[in-house]
Design a protein around this motif. Structure first.
Motif, short mmCIF file in Angstrom:
data_model
loop_
_atom_site.label_atom_id
_atom_site.label_comp_id
_atom_site.label_asym_id
_atom_site.label_seq_id
_atom_site.Cartn_x
_atom_site.Cartn_y
_atom_site.Cartn_z
N PRO A 117 19.93 29.82 78.27
CA PRO A 117 18.73 29.42 79.60
C PRO A 117 17.47 29.41 78.48
CG PRO A 117 20.44 30.65 80.68
CD PRO A 117 20.82 30.76 79.10
N GLY A 118 17.79 30.52 77.89
CA GLY A 118 16.18 31.19 76.70
C GLY A 118 15.94 30.35 76.01
N GLU A 119 17.05 29.66 75.63
CA GLU A 119 16.92 28.65 73.84
C GLU A 119 16.24 26.96 75.15
OE1 GLU A 119 20.68 29.43 72.44
OE2 GLU A 119 20.35 31.19 71.21
N VAL A 120 17.25 26.52 75.53
CA VAL A 120 17.67 25.61 75.95
C VAL A 120 16.09 25.29 76.76
CG1 VAL A 120 18.42 23.70 77.88
CG2 VAL A 120 19.82 25.17 75.55
N LEU A 121 15.79 25.76 78.09
CA LEU A 121 14.72 25.40 78.73
C LEU A 121 13.57 25.94 78.45
CD1 LEU A 121 16.49 26.74 82.26
CD2 LEU A 121 16.49 24.11 81.13
N LEU A 173 12.55 20.24 76.37
CA LEU A 173 12.84 19.47 77.56
C LEU A 173 12.09 18.16 77.54
CD1 LEU A 173 12.50 21.79 80.49
CD2 LEU A 173 14.79 20.96 80.16
N ARG A 174 11.06 17.86 76.98
CA ARG A 174 10.26 17.06 76.83
C ARG A 174 10.53 15.22 75.82
NH1 ARG A 174 5.22 16.92 78.71
NH2 ARG A 174 4.62 18.78 79.85
N ARG A 175 11.90 16.52 75.51
CA ARG A 175 12.68 14.94 74.22
C ARG A 175 13.73 14.10 75.18
NH1 ARG A 175 16.72 19.56 70.40
NH2 ARG A 175 14.86 20.64 69.37
N ILE A 176 13.66 14.25 76.47
CA ILE A 176 14.54 13.47 77.31
C ILE A 176 13.52 12.96 79.05
CG2 ILE A 176 16.14 14.33 76.06
CD1 ILE A 176 17.62 15.21 78.90
#
Length: 241
Positions: A206-210, A215-218
């Motif tokens: 989660p710390g790598e993705v969120l 998130l602004r990519r999609i």
């Protein structure tokens, strides 16, 4: 373990999923993405409910028989006939040919924390109780790998807390995949996060993705909401670019 390699799904001429590859071991994998990202389609492919290209395996079983090891909770739970909670859980388990269907149903009701509701009509359950009954049915009919499609939608805050508490227990011994468009609550429970928008945008802890820049990519709009662990989450789904 669930393994997905090079998954491609087309609906007519439209590519819904393309080159999706990931593995999910014991614990909870949160699958996130905007509406139309392919989250539910991914589950249908895993369940062998639609044609696909690529490879999907559960503990090395890669053909349609893998479905026997999978329990599924759909986003919209259909109550097709009057039934008690016991019948809702036991009958599908028996129809799958399980010789120990009654024992599996009893254990599933116990794990879901609804043994005392076994004689209550399913139609009389609250949203949270119905969701737990659906989880119990998934545990009894499959259970080694659990797929839950938007389990926090259409239930009240107390029901959400109960479902998250249940998942925190179940993920200790099982592979649990959960889709959600709302991330603030389930992100604290997730061991891994798969950010999906037709393709895999990001996959990891989660710390790598969120993170806001990921998130602004999609997401067209990201409302900043920091969880106790300091993660940034998209709490509203405004669709993909």
């Amino acid at each position: 373990m669930l393994t997905v390699e090079g998954l491609e799904v087309r609906l007519g001429s439209k590519v819904v999923l393309e080159g999706v590859t990931f593995t999910a071991g014991r614990g909870l994998l949160l699958i996130a993405g905007p509406n139309g990202a392919g989250k539910s389609t991914l589950f249908k492919a895993v369940l062998n409910l639609l044609p696909y290209r690529g490879k999907i395996c559960v503990d090395g079983v890669c053909g349609p028989e893998r479905v026997r090891h999978i329990g599924y909770v759909p986003q919209r739970i259909q109550i097709e006939a009057p039934a008690t909670v016991w019948e809702f859980v036991y009958i599908p388990t028996r129809l799958r040919g399980a010789r120990d269907a009654a024992e599996r149903a009893r254990e599933a009701l116990k794990l879901a924390g609804i043994s005392e509701l076994r004689d209550r009509p399913v139609a009389a359950l609250s949203g949270g109780q119905l969701q737990r009954a659906a989880v119990a049915r998934a545990l009894a009919t499959g259970g080694e790998v659990l797929l839950l499609d938007e389990p926090l939608s259409n239930i009240d805050p107390q029901g959400r807390i109960e479902i998250l508490s249940l998942l925190s227990e179940l993920k200790r011994e099982r592979v649990v995949l959960m889709t959600s468009h709302e991330l603030t609550l389930p992100s604290d429970l997730a061991d891994r996060v798969l950010l999906l928008n037709r393709r895999v945008v990001a996959f990891g802890a989660p710390g790598e993705v969120l993170r806001e820049e990921v998130l602004r990519r999609i997401y067209r709009y990201v409302r900043i909401a920091r969880t106790p662990e300091g993660l940034v989450c998209a709490t509203e789904d405004y669709g993909a670019h």
